[in-house]
Every structure is written in structure tokens, then in C-alpha cells.
Scaffold this motif. Structure first.
Motif, PDB file in Angstrom:
ATOM      1  N   GLY A  91       0.773  -1.235   0.000  1.00  0.00           N
ATOM      2  CA  GLY A  91       0.000   0.000   0.000  1.00  0.00           C
ATOM      3  C   GLY A  91       0.806   1.287   0.000  1.00  0.00           C
ATOM      4  N   TYR A  92       2.109   1.206  -0.360  1.00  0.00           N
ATOM      5  CA  TYR A  92       2.924   2.435  -0.419  1.00  0.00           C
ATOM      6  C   TYR A  92       2.727   3.135  -1.756  1.00  0.00           C
ATOM      7  N   LYS A  93       3.007   4.450  -1.779  1.00  0.00           N
ATOM      8  CA  LYS A  93       3.039   5.188  -3.053  1.00  0.00           C
ATOM      9  C   LYS A  93       4.354   4.836  -3.747  1.00  0.00           C
ATOM     10  N   VAL A  94       4.315   4.596  -5.054  1.00  0.00           N
ATOM     11  CA  VAL A  94       5.560   4.274  -5.753  1.00  0.00           C
ATOM     12  C   VAL A  94       5.741   5.122  -7.010  1.00  0.00           C
ATOM     13  N   VAL A  95       7.001   5.467  -7.273  1.00  0.00           N
ATOM     14  CA  VAL A  95       7.363   6.219  -8.477  1.00  0.00           C
ATOM     15  C   VAL A  95       8.467   5.427  -9.169  1.00  0.00           C
ATOM     16  N   PHE A  96       8.471   5.475 -10.507  1.00  0.00           N
ATOM     17  CA  PHE A  96       9.485   4.727 -11.254  1.00  0.00           C
ATOM     18  C   PHE A  96      10.173   5.682 -12.231  1.00  0.00           C
ATOM     19  N   THR A  97      11.509   5.631 -12.298  1.00  0.00           N
ATOM     20  CA  THR A  97      12.233   6.425 -13.299  1.00  0.00           C
ATOM     21  C   THR A  97      12.931   5.489 -14.269  1.00  0.00           C
TER      22      THR A  97
ATOM     23  N   VAL B  18       1.807   1.706 -10.697  1.00  0.00           N
ATOM     24  CA  VAL B  18       2.618   2.790 -10.112  1.00  0.00           C
ATOM     25  C   VAL B  18       1.822   4.093 -10.086  1.00  0.00           C
ATOM     26  N   SER B  19       2.193   4.966  -9.113  1.00  0.00           N
ATOM     27  CA  SER B  19       1.503   6.250  -9.008  1.00  0.00           C
ATOM     28  C   SER B  19       1.926   7.175 -10.148  1.00  0.00           C
ATOM     29  N   GLN B  20       3.247   7.245 -10.397  1.00  0.00           N
ATOM     30  CA  GLN B  20       3.781   8.102 -11.448  1.00  0.00           C
ATOM     31  C   GLN B  20       5.067   7.509 -11.998  1.00  0.00           C
ATOM     32  N   ALA B  21       5.362   7.842 -13.263  1.00  0.00           N
ATOM     33  CA  ALA B  21       6.650   7.417 -13.821  1.00  0.00           C
ATOM     34  C   ALA B  21       7.356   8.646 -14.374  1.00  0.00           C
ATOM     35  N   ILE B  22       8.694   8.601 -14.345  1.00  0.00           N
ATOM     36  CA  ILE B  22       9.500   9.728 -14.837  1.00  0.00           C
ATOM     37  C   ILE B  22      10.427   9.199 -15.921  1.00  0.00           C
ATOM     38  N   CYS B  23      10.577   9.956 -17.015  1.00  0.00           N
ATOM     39  CA  CYS B  23      11.546   9.585 -18.050  1.00  0.00           C
ATOM     40  C   CYS B  23      12.505  10.748 -18.258  1.00  0.00           C
ATOM     41  N   VAL B  24      13.653  10.453 -18.865  1.00  0.00           N
ATOM     42  CA  VAL B  24      14.678  11.493 -18.950  1.00  0.00           C
ATOM     43  C   VAL B  24      14.658  12.279 -20.260  1.00  0.00           C
ATOM     44  N   SER B  25      13.851  11.815 -21.244  1.00  0.00           N
ATOM     45  CA  SER B  25      13.717  12.594 -22.484  1.00  0.00           C
ATOM     46  C   SER B  25      12.377  12.242 -23.118  1.00  0.00           C
ATOM     47  N   HIS B  26      11.945  13.046 -24.097  1.00  0.00           N
ATOM     48  CA  HIS B  26      10.647  12.775 -24.727  1.00  0.00           C
ATOM     49  C   HIS B  26      10.686  11.459 -25.499  1.00  0.00           C
ATOM     50  N   THR B  27      11.840  11.172 -26.102  1.00  0.00           N
ATOM     51  CA  THR B  27      12.003   9.892 -26.804  1.00  0.00           C
ATOM     52  C   THR B  27      11.817   8.749 -25.814  1.00  0.00           C
TER      53      THR B  27
END
Length: 354
Positions: free
Chosen positions: A120-126, A152-161
Motif C-alpha cells: 500500500g505504499y506510493k511508488v514512483v518509477f524512473t 505505479v503512481s507516477q513514472a519519470i523519463c529522462v527525455s521525450h524519446t
């Protein structure tokens, strides 16, 4: 974060110090910035050699090196539930409120995201890399990604590609995926105080010497450039399975005095290597962002790079010469870079990057 609530964050990845690379540095610097904001940060990774147990780094960053042995490319063996007891202990002991996993091919990251969601934790993925769709490894990896990122709650990427790539592979709704480009600490990467003379031109390569980073391209490009320009030297920093091929190329073409092999370069020494050269050469075959290019530009070097993945998004056109990942086109790009070198002012370049 707007309400300035203090979070307790667990960063998880198979890739962390004492291993050197983009992901490792990213986790370290991100943790330092979060600590400065008053959050509590804990890093979870696997044991590296005899470095096992709990260690503290700068700014009271607590690192758990769990006693799991890596079995392939610094990754731990996927067990799904083998890591649950130890992760549960850490999550409860450190009173974690958010779990942040890094890198799609880190098994530890996937397992942590799965267990944290179950609890039940919030998770983010990069995601830090681009991945294919057609080869066996990618097909399996993408299945795992769909499975662990389903919740996952949110995901992060390092470029638009990289965002496009992750959305296609994981089936995440695009509105859950954010693009946050990598940054570079420009105070650490400053140009040489004196401008280097152009009588001898030094080309710098710093990367892991593996297939993905295009080490095989270097084997063909370096002798050709040395043949065309008698005043060019290469300095190659980095280590990896392809180092042997580069050393064989050096012997075969008798370029010992013109190609210097430094082996692995710790991040603290990267600047001192960069400022000894004029041009930075990146020959990656796939790259989501390539932070090394930013570091080089911040030191005032002109970059020559392959036009792959997110690389064209990193720098404006007048600071980089792009080429197809093909030896003859890379030679053309290096020749072009050498011809525009006199126009480049390292100090101006540094200011533009900052």
C-alpha cells in the motif's frame, strides 16, 4: 510536495555506488537534493563485493547493501518473493512513505515496486534507458514492465524519446509519465582556465566499453581519423568487455603513442580528463539522454555524437555535430567538428549550459 510535508523516501536500484555510471550518479545527486529539502532518504541496493550491510554517505544518506549477489550485468537474480522479508523490514523500520525505483532492467527495482504496492505504499518509477521491442531480452523485460508498472503512481523519463518508448513498452497512460531531463552540476564541470592550443587536437571518449555504447564503432573510426589527421590524439576513459578490441586495434595500427587508454575513470576525475581535450566523442547505439554530453559541453568541449534516442534533445545544434551510427558518417562528423573548432569558445559554451 507543495505542502512541504516531510517524506521518507526509499530509492531502489541494482545500480549504485561503488559502481560508476549515469543511473548511480542520478540516484546519489537526487538523494542529496531531497535531503537538503529536509526529506529522509534511504537507498537500497545489492552487496558489491565485501560492501554489505548498512553504510552512510554524505549528508547522512543511509544505504542498505543487502547480501544478494549479482548474477548478470550487476543485476540480482529475480526471485519475486525472495526479497520480500528484507524489503518489508526496511520499509517498516525506516517508516518509508514513498518508494522510488530506478532503471527498467534492475530486478531489485521491479521487486521493490511490486512489494511496496502490495503493502500500500506510493511508488514512483524512473526509466533511464531506451529498450527495443523485438529481441528476446526486450520482449521478456517489457512483459515484466507491464506487470510491475500496472499500479505505479507516477513514472519519470529522462527525455521525450524515452517517454514515448516507456509508454509503448509498459502500456502506462501517458498522463502518468513525466519528462524530467537530466541535469549536470555546472559548478563541478568548468572549462580549463587557459584555452588549449590547436596545434594538437585531443579527442576524448569516456564511456563504458560495451556493445551498447558503440565501442565497435570506435574500433573503426579511431584508425581512420589518425590516418587523416597527423595532429589528432585520442584519450579513451572507461572499462568493459570491449576494451580488449580497442587495445587490439591500437596494437594492429601501431597507435600506442596516439591513443591513450585510461581504464575506469571515477566520477570525481572526469572533469580533469575532459578539460585536457577539444572534442568529446560519444558513439552510443542507444541512449535515452546521455548525461556525459552535458558534462563535456559544460567543460567547453565540442561534442560529436551518434544521432540516437534522446541525444538530439540534449544540446542546441551549434554545440554538437550529429552523425548516423556508421563509421564513415562519424568520420565525416569528426572532420566537420575539427574544422569548426577555432570558432568555439569554451567559456561561452559553459555559460550557455549553466
Amino acid at each position: 510536495m507543495g505542502d512541504q510535508k516531510r517524506h521518507r523516501i526509499l530509492m531502489v536500484s541494482d545500480f549504485f555506488y561503488p559502481n560508476f555510471g549515469g543511473v548511480e550518479n542520478h540516484i546519489y545527486y537526487l538523494s542529496q537534493c531531497l535531503l537538503k529539502l529536509g526529506h529522509k532518504v534511504v537507498v537500497l541496493t545489492h552487496a558489491y563485493g565485501n560492501r554489505s550491510g548498512v553504510r552512510y554517505m554524505t549528508g547522512r544518506l543511509k544505504v542498505y547493501y543487502i547480501p544478494w549477489k549479482p548474477f548478470l550485468m550487476q543485476n540480482t537474480l529475480p526471485t519475486f518473493y525472495g526479497t520480500l522479508p528484507i524489503m518489508r523490514t526496511i520499509l517498516i523500520r525506516e517508516k518509508i512513505s514513498l518508494v522510488h525505483g530506478h532503471q527498467a532492467f534492475s530486478t531489485l527495482c521491479h521487486e521493490a515496486l511490486m512489494h511496496a504496492r502490495t503493502m500500500g505504499y506510493k511508488v514512483v518509477f524512473t526509466d533511464h534507458s531506451l529498450y527495443g521491442f523485438a529481441d528476446v531480452g526486450s520482449i521478456h523485460m517489457n512483459k515484466v514492465l507491464q506487470f510491475t508498472l500496472a499500479d505505479v503512481s507516477q513514472a519519470i523519463c529522462v527525455s521525450h524519446t524515452s517517454k514515448e518508448n516507456t509508454v509503448l513498452r509498459s502500456g502506462l497512460p501517458p498522463e502518468k509519465v513525466f519528462v524530467i531531463p537530466n541535469a549536470v552540476d555546472t559548478a563541478m564541470f568548468t572549462p580549463a582556465p587557459e584555452k588549449l592550443s590547436h596545434n594538437e587536437i585531443v579527442i576524448i571518449v569516456i564511456s563504458r566499453l560495451v556493445y551498447r555504447k558503440g565501442a565497435d564503432l570506435l574500433v573503426e573510426v579511431i584508425p581512420e581519423i589518425c590516418r587523416l589527421f597527423s595532429n589528432v590524439r585520442f584519450i579513451v576513459g572507461g572499462d568493459g568487455p570491449k576494451r580488449v578490441r580497442l587495445e587490439e586495434m591500437r596494437e594492429k595500427n601501431s597507435l600506442q603513442d596516439r591513443v591513450e587508454m585510461l581504464g575506469a575513470v571515477p566520477h570525481a576525475r572526469v572533469r580533469s580528463v575532459l578539460i585536457s581535450g577539444h572534442i568529446f566523442l560519444n558513439s552510443s547505439l542507444t541512449e535515452a539522454f546521455c548525461i556525459a554530453i552535458l558534462e563535456a559541453a559544460s567543460c567547453g568541449l565540442l561534442t560529436v555524437s551518434t544521432r540516437v534516442g534522446g541525444v538530439p534533445e540534449v544540446l542546441p545544434d551549434d554545440m554538437i555535430v550529429l552523425a548516423e551510427p556508421d563509421p564513415s558518417d562519424m568520420v565525416r562528423a569528426i572532420r566537420k567538428a575539427i574544422s569548426i573548432l577555432p570558432k568555439i569558445d569554451p567559456q561561452v559554451m559553459h555559460l550557455r549550459v549553466s
